[in-house]
Design an enzyme around this catalytic site. Structure first.
Site, PDB file in Angstrom:
ATOM      1  N   TYR A  59       8.759   2.108  -2.866  1.00  0.00           N
ATOM      2  CA  TYR A  59       8.183   3.252  -3.586  1.00  0.00           C
ATOM      3  C   TYR A  59       9.218   3.828  -4.526  1.00  0.00           C
ATOM      4  CZ  TYR A  59       4.213   3.599  -0.357  1.00  0.00           C
ATOM      5  OH  TYR A  59       3.074   3.351   0.357  1.00  0.00           O
ATOM      6  N   TYR A  62       6.468  -3.296   3.616  1.00  0.00           N
ATOM      7  CA  TYR A  62       7.805  -2.700   3.740  1.00  0.00           C
ATOM      8  C   TYR A  62       8.056  -2.270   5.182  1.00  0.00           C
ATOM      9  CZ  TYR A  62       5.076   1.649   3.199  1.00  0.00           C
ATOM     10  OH  TYR A  62       4.151   2.659   3.336  1.00  0.00           O
ATOM     11  N   ARG A  97       4.771  -2.329   7.449  1.00  0.00           N
ATOM     12  CA  ARG A  97       3.420  -1.946   7.048  1.00  0.00           C
ATOM     13  C   ARG A  97       2.710  -3.109   6.378  1.00  0.00           C
ATOM     14  NH1 ARG A  97       1.180   2.508   6.045  1.00  0.00           N
ATOM     15  NH2 ARG A  97      -0.447   1.368   7.105  1.00  0.00           N
ATOM     16  N   HIS A 112      -0.873  -2.032   1.432  1.00  0.00           N
ATOM     17  CA  HIS A 112      -1.900  -0.979   1.433  1.00  0.00           C
ATOM     18  C   HIS A 112      -1.773  -0.128   0.183  1.00  0.00           C
ATOM     19  CE1 HIS A 112       1.709   0.836   3.165  1.00  0.00           C
ATOM     20  NE2 HIS A 112       1.293   1.965   2.622  1.00  0.00           N
ATOM     21  N   HIS A 161      -2.618   3.860  -0.911  1.00  0.00           N
ATOM     22  CA  HIS A 161      -3.029   5.190  -0.450  1.00  0.00           C
ATOM     23  C   HIS A 161      -4.086   5.733  -1.406  1.00  0.00           C
ATOM     24  CE1 HIS A 161       0.329   5.712   2.451  1.00  0.00           C
ATOM     25  NE2 HIS A 161       0.948   4.881   1.629  1.00  0.00           N
TER      26      HIS A 161
HETATM   27 FE   LIG Z   1       2.551   3.590   2.174  1.00  0.00          FE
END
Ligand SMILES: [Fe+2]
Length: 242
Positions: free
Chosen positions: A110, A149, A159, A162, A164
């Protein structure tokens, strides 16, 4: 028009808080800090009638829905189109809803100071987009497939890919926050966030379908994912507590 907050997903009964409150889910550590520790307070009725910001089209930039065209160059990764509809419990289109997304880049990073995962940032990818649903409740984003990640919840925790999602209705008090997953991701089976939605059928509603009709020849794979608001029982998209 359907409202989003008429709504909370029904989770297993909790004797102290009642049947509709997200509680601490032991496998997903941070729910400990999100779950309420005291009984809920009912807001005065007039609070629910407050009109929030009006999400008119003038607020949305022409390229806000296209995360691959927000910088000078194109981001690295697998280009995808993700689209679907926002529907109410009766299956009617929810028009003019603000749909916002945020996601990791193709390397699973991110663009945020809290994310120090040693994977490269992409100078051509911010990872955020938004659009309004049209008259048929339809929304559409062009982006790249987010990478997996690690997230430190437990030993070797990763994870699944995905995106959000946040959906605002016409009122500021009505918001849904959830995550969309990709079909066939082997990490889904091990993900406590996905599994905090305990009902396997409800969990399935968080996984998009690969869609050949949305797929654009020589350009991008397509995925379809509908968001169903309200008390539509087995069809309602599970919420994430924020
Ligand atoms: Fe996330």
């Amino acid at each position: 028009m359907a409202t989003i907050q008429d709504d909370p997903i029904v989770l297993p009964d909790d004797p102290e808080f009642g049947p509709e409150v997200q509680v601490d889910y032991p496998g997903y550590r941070s729910t400990r800090w999100r779950a309420p520790s005291r009984p809920l307070v009912t807001l005065p009725e007039e609070f629910h009638d407050l009109e929030g910001p009006v999400f008119g089209p003038e607020l949305i930039g022409e390229l806000d829905h296209d995360l691959t065209r927000q910088h000078a160059g194109e981001p690295l990764g697998e280009r995808i189109v993700v689209t679907g509809r926002v529907l109410d419990e009766a299956g009617r289109a929810v028009r003019g809803a603000l749909v916002e997304i945020w996601q990791a880049n193709a390397a699973g990073r991110y663009r945020h100071e809290v994310d120090q995962h040693p994977a490269p940032l992409d100078p051509n990818f911010s990872g955020a987009g938004r659009c309004l649903t049209d008259d048929e409740g339809r929304w559409r984003f062009v982006t790249i497939k987010p990478g997996s990640y690690p997230w430190g919840n437990h030993e070797n925790a990763w994870r699944p890919s995905h995106i959000h999602f946040s959906v605002f209705g016409r009122q500021f008090t009505r918001r849904l926050v959830t995550q969309m997953y990709f079909p066939g991701d082997p990490l889904l089976e091990f993900d406590p966030i996905a599994h905090s939605v305990r009902d396997p059928k409800a969990r399935r509603l968080l996984i998009a379908s690969f869609d050949l009709e949305t797929t654009q020849p020589d350009w991008a794979l397509g995925y379809r994912w509908d968001i169903v608001l309200g008390r539509a029982g087995a069809r309602t998209t599970p919420l994430e507590e924020s």
